[in-house]
Motif scaffolding. Structure first.
Motif, short mmCIF file in Angstrom:
data_model
loop_
_atom_site.label_atom_id
_atom_site.label_comp_id
_atom_site.label_asym_id
_atom_site.label_seq_id
_atom_site.Cartn_x
_atom_site.Cartn_y
_atom_site.Cartn_z
N UNK A 153 0.80 -1.22 0.00
CA UNK A 153 0.00 0.00 0.00
C UNK A 153 0.84 1.28 0.00
N UNK A 154 1.90 1.41 0.83
CA UNK A 154 2.65 2.68 0.81
C UNK A 154 3.19 3.05 -0.56
N UNK A 155 3.62 2.07 -1.31
CA UNK A 155 4.20 2.36 -2.62
C UNK A 155 3.12 2.70 -3.65
N UNK A 156 1.98 2.02 -3.55
CA UNK A 156 0.87 2.35 -4.45
C UNK A 156 0.33 3.74 -4.13
N UNK A 157 0.18 4.06 -2.84
CA UNK A 157 -0.33 5.38 -2.45
C UNK A 157 0.65 6.48 -2.85
N UNK A 158 1.94 6.21 -2.72
CA UNK A 158 2.94 7.21 -3.13
C UNK A 158 2.79 7.53 -4.61
N UNK A 159 2.66 6.51 -5.44
CA UNK A 159 2.55 6.76 -6.88
C UNK A 159 1.24 7.46 -7.23
N UNK A 160 0.16 7.11 -6.52
CA UNK A 160 -1.12 7.76 -6.81
C UNK A 160 -1.08 9.25 -6.46
N UNK A 161 -0.51 9.59 -5.34
CA UNK A 161 -0.56 10.97 -4.86
C UNK A 161 0.51 11.83 -5.54
N UNK A 162 1.74 11.32 -5.61
CA UNK A 162 2.83 12.12 -6.18
C UNK A 162 2.96 11.94 -7.69
N UNK A 163 2.52 10.83 -8.21
CA UNK A 163 2.61 10.60 -9.64
C UNK A 163 4.04 10.42 -10.10
N UNK A 164 4.31 10.79 -11.35
CA UNK A 164 5.65 10.64 -11.91
C UNK A 164 5.88 9.22 -12.42
N UNK A 165 7.15 8.87 -12.58
CA UNK A 165 7.48 7.55 -13.08
C UNK A 165 7.14 6.46 -12.07
#
Length: 441
Positions: A153-165
């Protein structure tokens, strides 16, 4: 005549039982509760009457003010025109600026839709995923296989909120896996050796993975990148609270165990860290995170402001959690340690299977108290120009000409949001104490 006298001397024997009668109204039900809790003695009765009168005065002024509130205007001036001098709330500021209160005022728009559709679905989806991610941690009766989603979850949430690569969260996950593998191999020699060895392995993987992720990053990522300065509103408070509490608990456990270590170097490092952090105000650490940490990196490199704030808040709360857990460890009788030794368990096994479960049960109230205080202290980030919920209220909203002068409605809304979260944490801790029966040994 004799037959009548003879029948009169025969005793009557009932063949069925009498139906159970309800208790008197004064001995059960609401009347008994009122009598026992509100009017048990004359002092209690006087205090009850005085408290009821104070509540009546407060509600008598607040309820009409709330019920007569206006919800559909675009400025405070329009609210006053509609109210025409009447005392009522102007809740239109909430309907007009709700997106700024929740997400901040600079969260990006979707360029593929001509900057019309806001990408609020990204933090909304991350927020919805919190429930299945925390469920196996908070309710330990659930299948342990669900912890896989909790770890992802932390890695999925990071990508959802911050976006980018997408390569950035992938290599971050690889770094944690590498650190855990090294820790599991080295912890058999020493807990401190395995702990610091795992951290070193994770840092090496993150450094190499960061360079690879930058090289593989596409020109137009699937999700537009978001700068931490663009995060704001209550979303920022939730993110800081969840991340810092999740990180400070294991760090606090490590510090508490390190403070009781037989190795002088490890012990004094933990002692100095805990005492120094506890002696410095959190607002000072936030200023250090905002200004001074940048001097420790090369001019062409820096660390994201959000990460710097997370580091400082985590260090601050971990120092206090370490002392709470140390108290739980000290509360255990010496026989528990001797029992672990008699079973032939080494130090990591004894701590994981016998000592820490009991110490953490004793420490639940103190840990929850620190978690609630930490969540409320996230509002201090507004002093370093991070627009959290209170920062949005004091800054862009009240500084605008449309809503300059609206205070009670905005601050009441902020108080309600924080109360809901803190009350939920408190209720969960009480349930957990009853579930684990922490008041019994």
């Amino acid at each position: 005549m004799s037959d009548t006298h003879e029948h009169a001397n025969i005793a009557f024997v009932r063949t069925d039982t009498l139906p159970q009668q309800a208790a008197p109204a004064s001995a059960a039900g609401p009347l008994k509760w009122v009598k026992d809790n509100l009017f048990a003695t004359w002092p209690n009765a006087l205090l009850t009457v005085a408290a009821a009168y104070i509540i009546y005065l407060i509600l008598g002024g607040a309820l009409p003010w709330i019920a007569g509130g206006v919800w559909s205007t675009t400025s405070l001036a329009e609210c006053r025109e509609i109210l025409q001098g009447q005392s009522a709330a102007c809740f239109s500021v909430l309907t007009e600026r709700w997106h700024q209160l929740i997400y901040g005022f600079k969260y990006p728009t979707d360029a593929r839709f001509e900057n019309v559709i806001m990408q609020y679905w990204r933090p909304n989806l991350a927020f919805l995923l919190i429930a299945p991610a925390l469920a196996p941690v908070l309710f330990f009766d659930l299948p342990r296989k669900l912890l896989i989603f909790t770890a992802l979850f932390p890695f999925v949430a990071f990508w959802l909120i911050w976006g980018g690569t997408i390569w950035t969260p992938i290599f971050a996950l690889v770094g944690f896996v590498a650190g855990y593998v090294v820790y599991s191999r080295l912890v058999t020699r020493s807990f401190a050796f395995g702990f610091f060895g795992g951290i070193a392995a994770a840092l090496v993987v993150w450094y190499i993975g960061g360079a690879i992720a930058a090289a593989l990053a596409p020109e137009t990522p699937l999700l537009p990148s978001v700068n931490s300065r663009d995060l704001g509103g209550f979303m920022l408070n939730l993110m800081l609270g969840l991340v810092c509490v999740s990180l400070s608990v294991p760090l606090g456990i490590a510090l508490a165990l390190g403070r009781q270590s037989s190795m002088p170097l490890i012990k004094w490092i933990c002692v100095i860290f805990i005492e120094f952090i506890r002696g410095v105000p959190l607002i000072t650490l936030l200023f250090v995170a905002s200004v001074m940490l940048s001097y420790f990196f090369p001019p062409e490199q820096t660390v994201d402001l959000f990460i710097r704030v997370v580091i400082m808040i985590t260090m601050f709360s971990a120092a206090y959690i370490a002392e709470v857990i140390r108290g739980g460890l000290a509360a255990l009788p010496k026989g528990q340690y001797e029992a672990a030794d008699s079973l032939g368990l080494d130090y990591p096994q004894a701590m994981r299977l016998i000592i820490l479960p009991q110490a953490l049960k004793i420490s639940i109230p103190g840990i929850v108290n620190i978690a609630v205080g930490l969540f409320k202290d996230t509002t201090l980030v507004s002093v370093i120009s991070m627009f959290d919920l209170l920062g949005m209220i004091r800054g862009p909203i009240l500084a605008s000409t449309e809503w300059n002068g609206v205070y009670w409605e905005l601050l009441g809304f902020a108080a309600l949001l924080f109360f809901v979260v803190c009350y939920g944490i408190s209720q969960y801790s009480q349930w957990l104490e009853r579930r684990l029966a922490t008041d019994h040994r």
